[in-house]
Design an enzyme around this catalytic site. Structure first.
Site, PDB file in Angstrom:
ATOM      1  N   SER A 144       7.261  -2.985   7.042  1.00  0.00           N
ATOM      2  CA  SER A 144       8.391  -2.236   6.499  1.00  0.00           C
ATOM      3  C   SER A 144       9.564  -3.172   6.196  1.00  0.00           C
ATOM      4  O   SER A 144       9.415  -4.124   5.437  1.00  0.00           O
ATOM      5  CB  SER A 144       8.778  -1.115   7.473  1.00  0.00           C
ATOM      6  OG  SER A 144       9.663  -0.203   6.876  1.00  0.00           O
ATOM      7  N   GLU A 238       3.380   6.844   0.141  1.00  0.00           N
ATOM      8  CA  GLU A 238       4.688   6.408   0.633  1.00  0.00           C
ATOM      9  C   GLU A 238       5.610   6.032  -0.514  1.00  0.00           C
ATOM     10  O   GLU A 238       5.170   5.539  -1.560  1.00  0.00           O
ATOM     11  CB  GLU A 238       4.555   5.259   1.614  1.00  0.00           C
ATOM     12  CG  GLU A 238       3.844   4.017   1.143  1.00  0.00           C
ATOM     13  CD  GLU A 238       3.903   2.905   2.204  1.00  0.00           C
ATOM     14  OE1 GLU A 238       5.031   2.549   2.625  1.00  0.00           O
ATOM     15  OE2 GLU A 238       2.847   2.424   2.612  1.00  0.00           O
ATOM     16  N   HIS A 268       3.227   5.333   5.398  1.00  0.00           N
ATOM     17  CA  HIS A 268       3.974   4.112   5.664  1.00  0.00           C
ATOM     18  C   HIS A 268       3.522   3.464   6.978  1.00  0.00           C
ATOM     19  O   HIS A 268       3.452   4.125   8.014  1.00  0.00           O
ATOM     20  CB  HIS A 268       5.460   4.461   5.724  1.00  0.00           C
ATOM     21  CG  HIS A 268       6.379   3.306   5.858  1.00  0.00           C
ATOM     22  ND1 HIS A 268       6.508   2.334   4.891  1.00  0.00           N
ATOM     23  CD2 HIS A 268       7.242   2.955   6.848  1.00  0.00           C
ATOM     24  CE1 HIS A 268       7.405   1.446   5.275  1.00  0.00           C
ATOM     25  NE2 HIS A 268       7.856   1.789   6.454  1.00  0.00           N
TER      26      HIS A 268
END
Length: 298
Positions: A144, A238, A268
């Site tokens: 991320s 996502e 995600h």
């Protein structure tokens, strides 16, 4: 790999307590408690320390080779998470790779806005080199925001005249803090965890007065020439899908060896759910194979 597994994970995430756009102090506790609710396996050891003055947690699994290192960067929108919180996923990667992982506790925003996280990444990597680990035996891994930080760090290494690591793997990287990807809207209904509003809130905290298109804040817009080989993994459900696909395109255009893996109907950082999802285990094994393929022979 079943639709039932994917649906169960989607339901779990949609009804979870995390609110990325919520009060930061509260959400830091929520984020930590969510991760702490899943204990580390008994055979995983975690050791706090410092690397170049930066707090780190060394994560080791049985029979890992201490001579090869995964330098790991956690997610959390640059405002949540910690090196300790990321130990579970770092251990999953380390176990499959056969390396020890060093998870970097880079400074968080808004208390420490950009470029603090990038500076910490460079300091930790520089110290690892100084301590005698050759760049050929270091791989970077990030999830991320930590995935975006990995790319920014590679660019910063190049600008600082440091050698590139052997490779880098990024899970669902956040590479565009301008939030200009088409998937921000196109995948909004499919994404069970992230929202554009939440990302915009965390980006504002991280950036302060910095232009969101600044290359080290949004490495999608950086000169990627000469970076280490990249593996990019992303789920099709996502809103950061286009952050990953555009990064792969730009890397390829600038002659960076790059592989892009889009895993269908998963969310995600799905790699963090290997206990629930067959795709997650398969993705982690693919990431390990990629990393091992770039270690020195022997």
């Amino acid at each position: 790999m079943t639709q039932q597994q994917r649906q169960a994970l989607d339901d779990l995430l949609r009804h979870g307590p995390l609110d990325l756009e919520g009060d930061l102090a509260e959400q830091r506790v929520v984020f930590h408690d969510m991760i702490a609710s899943v204990p580390l396996p008994d055979d995983v050891s975690t050791t706090p320390g410092r690397l170049g003055g930066i707090p780190v947690v060394t994560v080791e699994t049985p029979e890992n080779d201490p001579s090869v290192v995964l330098l790991y960067f956690h997610g959390g929108g640059y405002g949540l998470g910690s090196a300790a919180d990321s130990a579970g996923l770092a251990a999953d990667v380390a176990r499959r790779t056969g390396a020890r992982a060093i998870s970097v506790d880079y400074r968080l925003a808004p208390e420490n806005p950009f470029p603090a996280a990038v500076d910490d990444a460079v300091a930790a990597y520089r110290a690892l080199l100084h301590d005698g680990t050759p760049s050929s035996k270091i791989a970077l891994v990030g999830e991320s925001a930590g995935g975006g930080l990995v790319i920014a760090a590679l660019v910063a290494f190049k600008e600082a005249g440091l050698p590139q690591p052997s490779s880098a793997v990024v899970f669902s990287p956040w590479t565009d803090l301008t939030l200009s990807g088409d998937s921000m809207a196109g995948k909004a209904a499919a994404d069970p965890t992230l929202t554009e509003k939440g990302l915009r809130t965390r980006a504002r905290d991280y950036l302060g007065e910095t232009d969101p298109a600044s290359p080290l804040a949004s490495p999608l817009f950086a000169d990627l020439t000469g970076l280490a080989p990249l593996l990019i993994q992303v789920g099709s459900h996502e809103i950061l899908l286009n952050d990953a696909t555009r990064l792969a395109t730009r890397a390829a255009e600038q002659d960076v060896p790059v592989e892009l893996q889009v895993w269908t109907q998963v969310p995600h950082v799905f790699q963090g759910f290997a206990a629930l999802l067959d795709e997650a285990d398969a993705a982690l094994r693919a990431a390990a194979a990629f990393t091992q393929a770039h270690w020195p022979a022997g």
